[in-house]
Design an enzyme around this catalytic site. Sequence first.
Site, PDB file in Angstrom:
ATOM      1  N   GLY A  25      83.727  38.705 -40.526  1.00 39.11           N
ATOM      2  CA  GLY A  25      83.762  39.952 -39.706  1.00 39.11           C
ATOM      3  C   GLY A  25      84.255  39.660 -38.553  1.00 39.11           C
ATOM      4  O   GLY A  25      84.435  38.702 -37.929  1.00 39.11           O
TER       5      GLY A  25
ATOM      6  N   GLN B  81      86.404  42.205 -29.784  1.00 37.89           N
ATOM      7  CA  GLN B  81      86.380  40.625 -29.631  1.00 37.89           C
ATOM      8  C   GLN B  81      87.791  40.231 -29.465  1.00 37.89           C
ATOM      9  O   GLN B  81      88.136  38.982 -29.120  1.00 37.89           O
ATOM     10  CB  GLN B  81      85.882  40.156 -31.117  1.00 37.89           C
ATOM     11  CG  GLN B  81      84.557  40.193 -31.253  1.00 37.89           C
ATOM     12  CD  GLN B  81      83.972  39.608 -32.589  1.00 37.89           C
ATOM     13  OE1 GLN B  81      83.988  40.283 -33.540  1.00 37.89           O
ATOM     14  NE2 GLN B  81      83.541  38.354 -32.420  1.00 37.89           N
TER      15      GLN B  81
ATOM     16  N   CYS C 221      78.565  33.933 -34.264  1.00 34.34           N
ATOM     17  CA  CYS C 221      79.159  34.997 -33.632  1.00 34.34           C
ATOM     18  C   CYS C 221      80.786  34.494 -33.225  1.00 34.34           C
ATOM     19  O   CYS C 221      80.448  33.386 -32.415  1.00 34.34           O
ATOM     20  CB  CYS C 221      78.886  35.848 -32.558  1.00 34.34           C
ATOM     21  SG  CYS C 221      79.778  37.253 -31.638  1.00 34.34           S
ATOM     22  N   LEU C 222      81.811  34.881 -33.530  1.00 35.61           N
ATOM     23  CA  LEU C 222      82.987  34.219 -33.351  1.00 35.61           C
ATOM     24  C   LEU C 222      83.276  34.397 -31.609  1.00 35.61           C
ATOM     25  O   LEU C 222      83.935  33.542 -31.128  1.00 35.61           O
ATOM     26  CB  LEU C 222      84.065  34.772 -33.914  1.00 35.61           C
ATOM     27  CG  LEU C 222      84.117  34.711 -35.517  1.00 35.61           C
ATOM     28  CD1 LEU C 222      85.142  35.369 -36.293  1.00 35.61           C
ATOM     29  CD2 LEU C 222      83.872  33.258 -36.025  1.00 35.61           C
TER      30      LEU C 222
ATOM     31  N   HIS D  47      76.058  44.129 -36.919  1.00 37.03           N
ATOM     32  CA  HIS D  47      76.703  42.963 -36.084  1.00 37.03           C
ATOM     33  C   HIS D  47      78.092  43.621 -35.505  1.00 37.03           C
ATOM     34  O   HIS D  47      78.122  43.347 -34.106  1.00 37.03           O
ATOM     35  CB  HIS D  47      76.937  41.754 -36.725  1.00 37.03           C
ATOM     36  CG  HIS D  47      77.220  40.726 -35.664  1.00 37.03           C
ATOM     37  ND1 HIS D  47      76.549  39.600 -35.340  1.00 37.03           N
ATOM     38  CD2 HIS D  47      78.516  40.399 -34.946  1.00 37.03           C
ATOM     39  CE1 HIS D  47      77.274  38.691 -34.446  1.00 37.03           C
ATOM     40  NE2 HIS D  47      78.613  39.308 -34.283  1.00 37.03           N
ATOM     41  N   GLU D  48      78.753  44.132 -36.295  1.00 35.24           N
ATOM     42  CA  GLU D  48      80.108  44.481 -35.825  1.00 35.24           C
ATOM     43  C   GLU D  48      79.794  45.712 -34.998  1.00 35.24           C
ATOM     44  O   GLU D  48      80.537  46.039 -34.028  1.00 35.24           O
ATOM     45  CB  GLU D  48      81.238  44.753 -36.942  1.00 35.24           C
ATOM     46  CG  GLU D  48      81.614  43.243 -37.840  1.00 35.24           C
ATOM     47  CD  GLU D  48      81.708  42.149 -36.783  1.00 35.24           C
ATOM     48  OE1 GLU D  48      81.469  41.008 -37.502  1.00 35.24           O
ATOM     49  OE2 GLU D  48      82.196  42.295 -35.914  1.00 35.24           O
TER      50      GLU D  48
ATOM     51  N   HIS E  50      79.401  45.195 -31.615  1.00 39.35           N
ATOM     52  CA  HIS E  50      80.164  44.604 -30.889  1.00 39.35           C
ATOM     53  C   HIS E  50      80.992  45.988 -30.259  1.00 39.35           C
ATOM     54  O   HIS E  50      81.476  45.840 -29.143  1.00 39.35           O
ATOM     55  CB  HIS E  50      81.299  43.850 -31.531  1.00 39.35           C
ATOM     56  CG  HIS E  50      80.914  42.614 -31.536  1.00 39.35           C
ATOM     57  ND1 HIS E  50      81.051  41.769 -30.618  1.00 39.35           N
ATOM     58  CD2 HIS E  50      80.674  41.559 -32.683  1.00 39.35           C
ATOM     59  CE1 HIS E  50      80.757  40.246 -30.953  1.00 39.35           C
ATOM     60  NE2 HIS E  50      80.641  40.363 -32.132  1.00 39.35           N
TER      61      HIS E  50
HETATM   62  O1  K2U Z   1      81.473  39.402 -35.417  1.00 44.15           O
HETATM   63  C1  K2U Z   1      81.904  38.281 -35.625  1.00 44.15           C
HETATM   64  O2  K2U Z   1      81.442  37.572 -34.516  1.00 44.15           O
HETATM   65  C2  K2U Z   1      81.865  37.822 -36.879  1.00 44.15           C
HETATM   66  C3  K2U Z   1      80.504  37.319 -37.372  1.00 44.15           C
HETATM   67  C4  K2U Z   1      79.955  38.275 -38.228  1.00 44.15           C
HETATM   68  C5  K2U Z   1      78.809  37.953 -38.807  1.00 44.15           C
HETATM   69  C6  K2U Z   1      77.655  37.702 -38.035  1.00 44.15           C
HETATM   70  C7  K2U Z   1      76.424  37.292 -38.437  1.00 44.15           C
HETATM   71  C8  K2U Z   1      76.121  37.695 -39.669  1.00 44.15           C
HETATM   72  C9  K2U Z   1      77.269  37.889 -40.869  1.00 44.15           C
HETATM   73  C10 K2U Z   1      78.437  38.190 -40.103  1.00 44.15           C
HETATM   74  C11 K2U Z   1      80.343  35.761 -37.629  1.00 44.15           C
HETATM   75  O3  K2U Z   1      80.441  34.804 -36.713  1.00 44.15           O
HETATM   76  S1  K2U Z   1      81.624  35.444 -38.921  1.00 44.15           S
HETATM   77  C12 K2U Z   1      81.129  33.724 -39.037  1.00 44.15           C
HETATM   78  C13 K2U Z   1      80.149  33.498 -40.115  1.00 44.15           C
HETATM   79  C14 K2U Z   1      80.530  33.000 -41.373  1.00 44.15           C
HETATM   80  C15 K2U Z   1      79.961  33.002 -42.533  1.00 44.15           C
HETATM   81  C16 K2U Z   1      78.510  33.545 -42.378  1.00 44.15           C
HETATM   82  C17 K2U Z   1      78.162  33.986 -41.419  1.00 44.15           C
HETATM   83  C18 K2U Z   1      78.849  33.918 -40.244  1.00 44.15           C
HETATM   84 ZN    ZN Z   2      79.898  38.535 -33.293  1.00 44.32          ZN
END
Ligand code: K2U
Ligand code: ZN
Length: 172
Positions: free
Chosen positions: A46, A51, A94-95, A136-137, A140
């Site tokens: 996501g 971001q 979270c990225l 989560h998004e 943001h």
């Molecule tokens: O928004 C973001 O920072 C991307 C997030 C999205 C996300 C967070 C928590 C749970 C699900 C999605 C993640 O950092 S993407 C990295 C990631 C990769 C595989 C599984 C979970 C999170």
């Molecule tokens: Zn995030």
Amino acid sequence: MSLREILIIPDPLLRRTAQPVPEITDSIRKLGEDMLETMYDAPGIGLAATQIGVMKRVFVMDCAPEGEEPAPMVIVNPELTWVSEETETSEEGCLSIPEVYEEVTRPERVRMRWLGLDGETHEQEFGARWAVCIQHEMDHLDGKLFIDYLGPVKRRMITSKMKKLKKERSRV
Ligand code: K2U
Ligand code: ZN
């Protein structure tokens, strides 16, 4: 398509509220393309426009399990029309907060209405990782981060860890 820089906390842009998109234009389509490319490169499942420092209510996601066909989605002006009473606790990352993983409890299922790149309004129910990612998004887009669900001590510790990480990264 072009890769965009992902902002790392603390950054005031990550705390701003994104603005609704009045209509689907070529520049919104290009934004969605760039966000998907940036998300896959991270890698992530996501990514919200805030971001990458763009204050528009747009996020992308692809929660298809490993080994299955990718299912990229570009979501514009998302609204939650229903959330389940049942909740689910899962580990989130979270990225914009690299190498930090903490448990967050959220509604297990959600119904989301959004504007697609086809200019049509869509509405669908989601569960599992899709529901977590959507919430989560959408946080943001309102300047909220998953560490806001943690206690103040842990949140402060994570923020100071990110300050150090940003300082190291700026040295290279
Ligand atoms: O928004 C973001 O920072 C991307 C997030 C999205 C996300 C967070 C928590 C749970 C699900 C999605 C993640 O950092 S993407 C990295 C990631 C990769 C595989 C599984 C979970 C999170
Ligand atoms: Zn995030």
